[in-house]
Write an enzyme that holds these catalytic residues in place. Structure first.
Site, PDB file in Angstrom:
ATOM      1  N   HIS A  59      20.335 -23.557  20.121  1.00 55.50           N
ATOM      2  CA  HIS A  59      21.065 -22.365  20.586  1.00 55.50           C
ATOM      3  C   HIS A  59      22.424 -22.783  21.144  1.00 55.50           C
ATOM      4  CE1 HIS A  59      17.753 -19.384  20.429  1.00 55.50           C
ATOM      5  NE2 HIS A  59      16.987 -20.448  20.590  1.00 55.50           N
ATOM      6  N   GLU A 107      24.880 -21.024  21.778  1.00 57.02           N
ATOM      7  CA  GLU A 107      25.437 -20.004  22.685  1.00 57.02           C
ATOM      8  C   GLU A 107      25.251 -20.357  24.152  1.00 57.02           C
ATOM      9  OE1 GLU A 107      22.772 -19.629  20.769  1.00 57.02           O
ATOM     10  OE2 GLU A 107      21.231 -18.341  21.646  1.00 57.02           O
ATOM     11  N   CYS A 157      18.733 -20.495  15.605  1.00 58.30           N
ATOM     12  CA  CYS A 157      17.285 -20.706  15.755  1.00 58.30           C
ATOM     13  C   CYS A 157      16.517 -19.917  14.687  1.00 58.30           C
ATOM     14  CB  CYS A 157      16.848 -20.361  17.176  1.00 58.30           C
ATOM     15  SG  CYS A 157      15.330 -21.223  17.632  1.00 58.30           S
TER      16      CYS A 157
HETATM   17  N1  GLN Z   1      10.136 -17.958  16.583  1.00 56.87           N
HETATM   18  C1  GLN Z   1      10.821 -19.147  16.173  1.00 56.87           C
HETATM   19  C2  GLN Z   1      10.175 -20.402  16.726  1.00 56.87           C
HETATM   20  O1  GLN Z   1       9.426 -20.358  17.680  1.00 56.87           O
HETATM   21  C3  GLN Z   1      12.286 -19.081  16.574  1.00 56.87           C
HETATM   22  C4  GLN Z   1      12.496 -19.139  18.050  1.00 56.87           C
HETATM   23  C5  GLN Z   1      13.890 -18.710  18.472  1.00 56.87           C
HETATM   24  O2  GLN Z   1      14.626 -18.120  17.711  1.00 56.87           O
HETATM   25  N2  GLN Z   1      14.249 -19.000  19.702  1.00 56.87           N
HETATM   26  O3  GLN Z   1      10.400 -21.456  16.218  1.00 56.87           O
END
Ligand code: GLN
Length: 540
Positions: free
Chosen positions: A512, A514, A386
């Site tokens: 994600h 994970e 992410c």
């Molecule tokens: N802050 C970033 C976004 O909102 C990444 C979010 C995250 O890593 N879950 O896109």
């Protein structure tokens, strides 16, 4: 009342928080799954937040995202990993959401002029949610974990509700498990059962007599201790179960099995007896405990001393390690410590792979970007999750494409090169809770990519939690320079996965992975990442 007869297990905690209720609930679930039962877990959280999404992970632990996009307590991650099935937004609810629903009903006039009260209106709302989940799932057994500790100001509505469940569905269909701490005091570390006795007394004071006591302890409990606990807590001797601190959480179901916990539960609930199938689980635990190799993976984050904030990541690394018969040692690096080239080199010299996890806000970003630059230039395996993908994009723009001051508009709204920008669907949103792009979306893989090789399939559903995305305006600049967009949304509009062509293993996802990794089914990207780290170690 539930429509069909079901078995209900309730797990409460005593003496202190973090006593291991979540792992106990997950382990009990596993024991029943091993015997062929269908299990549905539920976590109720006594705080007033409507969900965990607005809570700081560095205080409360990771926000776990379900496939249907709920932002939940990290215990749901344990449940999914131990029980092996995907949960949904009904699998976790909070006091905040219960009160919200009751107050909304009152405003609609649904209580027909009655005085709306804690009992029965709040407790009924809690019970209805429990029964609804029981009815909606095809589970034989529902296991509900009550967050917090007996004696907390916030728990009484929940303990009262579960006391009433026993009245509704009968003693033979309910089981109360209390997880409590055994204390050690004095210079010789004397074992003290008194705090557990007090906690059980508090539970009895609200009308709940525990059927089983799980005693979390640092040392082995003697027969004498167990006799004493049984006597003073009114719990049969065979129902006093020891839960000694252990290094490997996946061992806990096996430890409980050896103490006869599953048999006890089955007998007590009148479930059909059968012998457990523990072969697969035991062999996984054996693999984790007897690795042939070790690799060191650096995780760059902020406040990295709070490991709970990265729970699913550390577990997924463990799964990926087990798939390679390798122990993964984690080196936590505070991103603020990666400001200049010499300390970046010092910090990363002895590691075999780098992982940049998800995150929000500008603090620590430049250190993460510096670390990504090091891995790209030194061909160190890289997995970005992410925010980790967004950092990889910014780094590539600045240092390969010459886009000076390139950034995400999250961190620098004035950047001349907003290579990561706010998603169109996010532009009008003002509320913080539950408004990100959340849950599972399909990602179509480029069949020429390394990511495709890892997955071995054409498309994959992965879970998201973000507001920003890769800016399509810059696609050509990136792809013509070896930055491959290896996974896209089915309409081709959103970049979900990237990799570098001229690098042994540099993969980063907007999603994600994970959250989907399970000990019995390690996630392909984590498995591949650890395999790459092993090759890195061998080549060094
Ligand atoms: N802050 C970033 C976004 O909102 C990444 C979010 C995250 O890593 N879950 O896109």
């Amino acid at each position: 009342m539930p429509k069909q007869p079901k078995k209900f297990i309730f797990v409460t905690g005593g003496v202190v928080s973090s006593v291991g209720k979540g792992i106990t609930t997950a382990s009990v679930g596993r024991l029943l799954v091993n015997r062929g039962f269908n299990v549905t877990p539920l976590k109720v959280d006594p705080y007033l937040n409507v969900d965990a999404g607005t809570m700081n992970p560095y205080q409360h632990g990771e926000v776990f995202v379900t496939h249907d996009g709920a932002e939940t307590d990290l215990d749901l991650g344990h449940y999914e990993r131990f029980i092996g099935k995907d949960l949904n937004r009904e699998s976790n609810f909070t006091t905040g959401s219960v009160y919200g629903a009751v107050i909304a009903k009152e405003r609609r006039g649904e209580y027909l002029g009655k005085t709306v009260q804690l009992i029965p209106h709040i407790t009924d709302e809690i019970k209805n949610r429990i029964y609804m989940l029981a009815d909606d799932s095809d589970a034989d057994v529902m296991i509900t974990e009550i967050g917090g500790t007996i004696g907390d100001f916030e728990t009484p509505p929940f303990t009262e509700a579960i006391r009433q469940v026993r009245l509704d569905v009968g003693k033979e269909n309910t089981l109360f498990i209390h997880v409590s701490l055994i204390a050690y005091v004095g210079p010789w570390g004397e074992t003290k059962t008194k705090p557990t006795q007090h906690s059980v007394r508090a539970l009895m004071g609200i009308g709940i007599v525990p059927d089983i006591l799980i005693c979390r302890s640092k040392e082995a409990l003697t027969e004498e201790h167990k006799d004493k606990i049984s006597l003073f807590c009114s719990v049969p001797r065979e129902a006093v179960i020891e839960a000694r601190d252990t290094k490997e959480i996946y061992d806990i179901p096996l430890i409980f099995e050896r103490q006869g916990l599953a048999n006890l539960i089955i007998k007590r609930l009148g479930l059909p007896d059968s012998s457990p199938d523990t072969a697969q689980w035991s062999s996984m635990v054996k693999k984790i405990k007897n690795p042939k190799e070790t690799v060191v993976i650096a995780i760059v984050g902020k406040y990295t001393e709070h490991g709970d904030a990265y729970m699913s990541i550390t577990e997924a690394l463990k799964h990926g390690g087990a798939a390679n018969e390798t122990c993964v040692e984690i080196k936590w690096i505070e991103s603020d410590d990666l400001q200049d080239e010499s300390n970046i080199r010092d910090n990363l010299r002895d590691v075999h792979g780098l992982l940049v996890p998800g995150g929000f806000g500008y603090r620590g970003i430049e250190g993460k970007i510096n670390a990504v630059k090091y891995t790209r230039e030194n061909k160190l395996p890289y997995l970005g999750l992410c925010l980790g993908m967004q950092c990889a994009t910014i780094e590539f723009a600045r240092n390969v494409l010459g886009m000076e001051k390139a950034n995400s508009s999250e961190f620098d709204p004035q950047t001349p090169y907003p290579v990561i920008h706010l998603m169109a669907e996010q532009e009008e949103i003002e509320d913080m809770g539950g408004t990100m792009r959340l849950g599972t979306y399909l990602c179509v893989l480029d069949n020429q990519s390394k990511s495709y090789k890892e997955y071995g399939i054409d498309s994959v559903g992965e879970r998201h939690r973000h507001r920003f995305e890769f800016n399509n305006k810059y696609r050509d600049d990136f792809t013509s320079n070896g930055f491959r967009l290896s996974g896209l949304s089915p309409d081709g509009q959103l970049v979900e996965l990237i990799e570098l062509d001229d690098h042994p293993w540099f993969i980063a996802s907007q999603f994600h992975p994970e959250f989907r990794s399970k000990p019995l089914h390690p996630h392909p990207l984590f498995r591949g990442f650890i395999a790459a780290a092993l090759r890195q170690k061998a080549n060094k």
